[in-house]
Structure formats: C-alpha cells, structure tokens
Design an enzyme around this catalytic site. Structure first.
Site, PDB file in Angstrom:
ATOM      1  N   ARG A  17      -5.902  11.380 -38.002  1.00  0.00           N
ATOM      2  CA  ARG A  17      -4.550  11.858 -37.684  1.00  0.00           C
ATOM      3  C   ARG A  17      -3.443  10.964 -38.261  1.00  0.00           C
ATOM      4  NH1 ARG A  17      -5.777  12.176 -31.440  1.00  0.00           N
ATOM      5  NH2 ARG A  17      -7.409  10.756 -32.127  1.00  0.00           N
ATOM      6  N   ASN A 177      -7.742   7.610 -18.826  1.00  0.00           N
ATOM      7  CA  ASN A 177      -8.579   6.506 -19.299  1.00  0.00           C
ATOM      8  C   ASN A 177      -7.912   5.811 -20.482  1.00  0.00           C
ATOM      9  OD1 ASN A 177     -10.676   4.891 -20.216  1.00  0.00           O
ATOM     10  ND2 ASN A 177     -11.779   6.601 -21.184  1.00  0.00           N
ATOM     11  N   ASN A 231      -2.740   6.708 -32.963  1.00  0.00           N
ATOM     12  CA  ASN A 231      -3.476   7.827 -33.546  1.00  0.00           C
ATOM     13  C   ASN A 231      -2.672   8.505 -34.644  1.00  0.00           C
ATOM     14  OD1 ASN A 231      -5.873   7.703 -31.930  1.00  0.00           O
ATOM     15  ND2 ASN A 231      -4.603   8.376 -30.225  1.00  0.00           N
TER      16      ASN A 231
HETATM   17  C1  UD1 Z   1     -11.212   7.896 -26.024  1.00  0.00           C
HETATM   18  C2  UD1 Z   1     -11.836   8.189 -24.631  1.00  0.00           C
HETATM   19  C3  UD1 Z   1     -10.757   8.805 -23.740  1.00  0.00           C
HETATM   20  C4  UD1 Z   1      -9.571   7.887 -23.640  1.00  0.00           C
HETATM   21  C5  UD1 Z   1      -9.041   7.538 -25.020  1.00  0.00           C
HETATM   22  C6  UD1 Z   1      -7.992   6.455 -24.909  1.00  0.00           C
HETATM   23  C7  UD1 Z   1     -14.151   8.736 -25.107  1.00  0.00           C
HETATM   24  C8  UD1 Z   1     -15.174   9.803 -25.139  1.00  0.00           C
HETATM   25  N1  UD1 Z   1     -12.936   9.102 -24.785  1.00  0.00           N
HETATM   26  O1  UD1 Z   1     -10.855   9.119 -26.598  1.00  0.00           O
HETATM   27  O2  UD1 Z   1     -11.302   9.034 -22.457  1.00  0.00           O
HETATM   28  O3  UD1 Z   1      -8.564   8.481 -22.846  1.00  0.00           O
HETATM   29  O4  UD1 Z   1     -10.100   7.028 -25.880  1.00  0.00           O
HETATM   30  O5  UD1 Z   1      -7.376   6.264 -26.152  1.00  0.00           O
HETATM   31  O6  UD1 Z   1     -14.492   7.588 -25.311  1.00  0.00           O
HETATM   32  N2  UD1 Z   1     -15.001   5.061 -32.523  1.00  0.00           N
HETATM   33  C9  UD1 Z   1     -16.083   4.475 -33.114  1.00  0.00           C
HETATM   34  N3  UD1 Z   1     -17.174   5.249 -33.385  1.00  0.00           N
HETATM   35  C10 UD1 Z   1     -17.217   6.571 -33.065  1.00  0.00           C
HETATM   36  C11 UD1 Z   1     -16.101   7.153 -32.449  1.00  0.00           C
HETATM   37  C12 UD1 Z   1     -15.007   6.365 -32.189  1.00  0.00           C
HETATM   38  O7  UD1 Z   1     -16.081   3.282 -33.423  1.00  0.00           O
HETATM   39  O8  UD1 Z   1     -18.256   7.201 -33.330  1.00  0.00           O
HETATM   40  C13 UD1 Z   1     -13.830   4.215 -32.227  1.00  0.00           C
HETATM   41  C14 UD1 Z   1     -12.566   4.664 -32.905  1.00  0.00           C
HETATM   42  O9  UD1 Z   1     -12.421   4.006 -34.150  1.00  0.00           O
HETATM   43  C15 UD1 Z   1     -11.499   4.240 -31.920  1.00  0.00           C
HETATM   44  C16 UD1 Z   1     -12.194   4.291 -30.577  1.00  0.00           C
HETATM   45  O10 UD1 Z   1     -13.577   4.309 -30.850  1.00  0.00           O
HETATM   46  O11 UD1 Z   1     -11.086   2.901 -32.144  1.00  0.00           O
HETATM   47  C17 UD1 Z   1     -11.824   5.533 -29.748  1.00  0.00           C
HETATM   48  O12 UD1 Z   1     -12.172   6.696 -30.449  1.00  0.00           O
HETATM   49  P1  UD1 Z   1     -11.269   7.982 -30.457  1.00  0.00           P
HETATM   50  O13 UD1 Z   1     -11.911   9.004 -31.283  1.00  0.00           O
HETATM   51  O14 UD1 Z   1      -9.872   7.599 -30.768  1.00  0.00           O
HETATM   52  O15 UD1 Z   1     -11.387   8.416 -28.920  1.00  0.00           O
HETATM   53  P2  UD1 Z   1     -10.357   9.319 -28.136  1.00  0.00           P
HETATM   54  O16 UD1 Z   1     -10.576  10.728 -28.473  1.00  0.00           O
HETATM   55  O17 UD1 Z   1      -9.002   8.779 -28.307  1.00  0.00           O
HETATM   56 MG    MG Z   2      -8.037   7.372 -29.717  1.00  0.00          MG
END
Ligand code: UD1
Ligand code: MG
Length: 462
Positions: A17, A177, A231
C-alpha cells in the site's frame, strides 16, 4: 530457562500500500529509516536480549542496513521465503532458532511502528511477569478502528478478530490490536503448530495464539499515535511529524530556542547545542551540528555540516558538507558547497559560492564571488565580484592566496596560481601569473580620458 528475551521483529512484508519501491522497513522518516527507530528503542530494553529479524521482501537490503547501523547488537536474520502471514513469520523464526526456546519471553513487534517507546516494552515485560501470564497484547482505542484486528474480551482471556473476518457487530468494537505482544516462549512453542489458514485472508494469523480461556491479557493504551503503523504515505507523514515534534521538544528542553518550531524541518541526526536560536523555515539535515550560541536565520538549509559556536548563518543560505568556525558570519544568500572549510571570525556575504576551500581565520569575502579549490590565508580580504577560474574544461586547478592580502573588486585569478602574503591586487585584474609576497599586481587596460569628447557618443532621441 534464562532471563534473556527474544525480540522478533516482523519485517518481511511487501508494504504494497505504500506504492514505493523501497522495502518498507527502510522507508525514510525524518532522516533515518522506519526500522532504525524500532530497533533503537528495543535496544534500550535492559534485559539481556537477542533480536530476530524476519525478512522476506528485499531481504538483502534490510539485512545490510541493519548490520551497518547496529553492528553491536546481538541479532539473527530469519528468511521467510513466502509471506504466509504473521503467524507463519513467527513459526519460521522458531523453526530456525532452536536456541530461542531457552529464553523465557518473546516480544513480537512490527518493523513499521516506529513511535513505540521503550517504556511500553518495559510495561509489557512487567505485566507478563507480575501477573504470570502466557501472553500480553498491547491494544488501544480508536474512534474509527477500520483495518485493525478487534479485541473481543471474554470472562477469561480474549480473542482477536481481523477486519476481514469480523461480523458487523464485531466491527463496531473500537479496542484494537496494536501488533505488539509479549509471549512466554513456551506458549508460542505449544500453540504455533495449531495455527491454520481457515480465515478470509487465507493466512496464518499470529493473533490466533490468544483465545478465551487462556491466561492472556491486554494492556490498553490511551495514546493511539504511538502504535500507528506505516501502511501508506499518509501515515508516513503523520509519523514523521510526530518524530520531528519529539526531536524539537527534546532540543527545546535542552535550551535551544525556536521562533516557530512548526515551520522547521530538523532530522533526527542533527545536534544543536544550547542557547542557539533557530528562526522559521529552517531545514537541518543529516549529520549537522550547530555549536552553542549560534543563530540560524530563516530560509536556510544545512546538510551534513558543522557550524561552530557563536556563528550566524543569515537568511536563505545553503550549506552542504561544510565546516564553519566560531564567530563567523555566513550569508544572507551564501552557498557553501562540499568541502568548504571556513575558519574562525570569517565573513562570507551575499551571493558568494564556495567549493573545496580552506579559509584561515578572519578571511572576508563579502559579496558576489565564486571560490573553488582555493586556500586563503588569515585575514585576507577578497573584494566584490572575485572569481577563481579553477576549471579548464577538463581538470580543476588550485588557487593559493597568502595571509593579510587584499584582492580588489572584480578580479579573476586563472588557476593554478599562487598569490603571496601581504600582496595587493588592483581592482578589475585578470591575474594569470603568480604574485610574490608583498607585491602589488594590476592587470587591466590603462584609462584614457578625453576632455569634452562625450558628446560624440551621447545619442539624443529623434
Ligand atoms: C496485523 C494484525 C492486526 C493488527 C495490525 C496492527 C495479524 C493477523 N493481524 O494486521 O490484528 O491490528 O497488525 O497493525 O497479525 N509480516 C511478515 N510476514 C508475513 C506477513 C506480515 O513479516 O507473512 C510483517 C509485515 O511486514 C508487518 C507485520 O508483519 O511488519 C504486520 O503485517 P501486516 O500485513 O501489516 O498485518 P496487518 O494486516 O496490519
Ligand atoms: Mg500492518
């Protein structure tokens, strides 16, 4: 079981995004990158700790950056080849780090939340220890919680429902969260293999590690800004504003006076000593430092430069890679380029450009001049409109002028050239031969004056 804490930094995601090519953790924010802020605060946690960085998208760039900037931190990089969700990221960490099981607690934090303060980490650590819990999740309340996982409390424990999986009723919950948690490592170990992708995102959710009935709790924060994740570029700007506000506040409390701090851009890496005054619309970037009692007037930009104590940089000047000694005055509208080293009590006035110069103390260049590749001795005065002709179309050449010399206005020196000390160059000269110490040199046409002849040349309108 040791007191050591694992810190898992989730930094593998694409950051789709954001719409920029750079890896999200390396996104610039007020002079550093997002991940720098996160790691700096984590590094402040007092317990013994090891940082595990889960990388994936542009992994090599993220790794190189962290190694270069945090060489002394105990760290390990975990490659998550496919980004199958936050739960999968933590599972990959645990699978690849058998030694991590020895640490009693594991903090999980995202690389895109740079405003979280060390205090918050401490509070989570205290809570999980004092209340003997399996997990603590930092939460906050938002008037518009769209996009975040919602916190659904139960008699004991709670669960987290992601936006995509939430019913209309759950979507109304405004406690969300933050994405920051602390777990007992053994809790992750026991539950991580139970995670599945049966949700609307088809991802392994880390949030499924908490559920009603377990010894898990939330720590709900009032300040939602602290947990803002980047984001998109709108959130990046919000975060940069907050980082800048914190930086300026810190400087103000240390004795730096801002006339209008809202209009000033100051990067995190800048140092300003007490009793300096910063006028509106000043931009200070990179490794810049300003010594005590100095004044930076409005419209000035200073990058990677040092200004010593009791100096003034007047309005609309531009300094890059320069060093200014004590009690010097620069500008208004001066440009000091890379490698300009200006001594003490020097004066550089309006429309003067310098590059790769070394000015000893007390040098004055007050107006409309260009000096490149030049060494100027103590107390030499350079008149208005002076030019070092330093470039022959292929190479740069050096100009050296000794101390206590006087260069009249509108002179050029054709480099390479040496002018001695106590020398005097008559105005309007083009000097292309060396001038020894104490000599007077003049190189211009002699003036011819013819009485009563002007009328021949003066034209009248018909
Ligand atoms: C996540 C939380 C959500 C919370 C939000 C806060 C989950 C399922 N949901 O959602 O409850 O409110 O953060 O911002 O966790 N990442 C990895 N590997 C992956 C996927 C993600 O390293 O396979 C990292 C991303 O780079 C990022 C972080 O994890 O730094 C969060 O991932 P993101 O996809 O932004 O989660 P949200 O949808 O924001
Ligand atoms: Mg996020």
């Amino acid at each position: 079981m040791s007191d050591k804490i694992n810190i898992v930094l989730l930094a593998a995601g694409k950051g789709t995004r954001l719409n920029i090519d750079i890896a999200k953790p390396l996104c610039p924010a007020n002079g550093k990158t997002l991940v720098d802020y996160v790691i700096e605060e984590l590094a402040e946690i007092e317990s013994e700790k090891k940082l595990y960085v889960v990388v994936g998208h542009k992994a090599e760039n993220v790794e190189t950056h962290i190694c270069e900037n945090f060489p002394n931190l105990d760290k390990k990089f975990i490659l998550q080849k496919e980004q199958l969700g936050t739960g999968h990221a933590v599972k990959t960490f645990l699978d690849e780090s058998p030694e991590a099981k020895d640490a009693e607690f594991t903090i999980v934090v995202c690389a895109d939340t740079p405003l979280i303060k060390k205090n918050t980490y401490d509070q989570l650590i205290n809570k999980i220890k004092n209340d003997d819990l399996q997990a603590v999740c930092a939460t906050f309340k938002l008037a518009n919680p769209t996009g975040y996982g919602r916190i659904v409390h139960a008699d004991k424990g709670f669960k987290i429902i992601e936006e995509k999986d939430a019913s209309d009723e759950i979507k109304k919950i405004n406690e969300v969260n933050s994405g920051l948690y602390i777990f007992k490592t053994e809790h992750i170990n026991s539950y991580i293999n139970n995670l599945n992708k049966e949700n609307n995102s088809n991802e392994y959710y880390l949030t499924d590690l908490v559920e009603p009935g377990l010894d898990v709790a939330t720590l709900c924060y009032k300040d939602s800004l602290e947990f803002t994740g980047v984001n998109n570029l709108i959130q990046l700007e919000q975060i940069e504003k907050e980082l800048r506000r914190r930086k300026i506040e810190e400087l103000q409390l240390s004795g730096v006076r801002f006339i209008n701090s809202d209009s000033v851009y100051i990067e995190q890496t800048v140092r300003i000593e007490r009793e300096c005054t910063i006028y509106p619309n000043v931009v200070l970037m990179g490794k810049t430092s300003i010594g005590q009692h100095s004044i930076i007037e409005s419209g000035t930009t200073i990058k990677n430069s040092t200004v010593a104590a009791n100096s003034i940089i007047k309005s609309n000047s531009y300094l890059e890679g320069a060093m200014v000694g004590e009690r010097s005055a620069i500008g208004p509208m001066a440009r000091l380029r890379e490698g300009s080293v200006i001594g003490e009590a020097c004066k550089i006035g309006n429309f003067v450009e310098t590059k790769k110069v070394n000015f000893e103390n007390g040098v004055k260049v007050s107006h409309l001049s260009y000096l490149g590749d030049a060494d100027i001795g103590e107390n030499t005065n350079i008149g208005c409109g002076f030019v070092t002709c330093n470039y022959d179309g292929a190479n740069k050449h050096k100009t050296t002028i000794g101390k206590n010399s006087f260069i009249g206005s509108d002179c050029q020196v054709v480099a390479p050239i040496k002018i001695g000390s106590d020398a005097y160059i008559g105005s309007g000269s083009t000097i292309n031969k060396d001038v020894p110490d104490g000599a007077f040199a003049i190189a211009r046409e002699r003036q011819t004056t013819k009485e009563n002849m002007a009328k021949i040349f003066i034209k009248k309108k018909e």
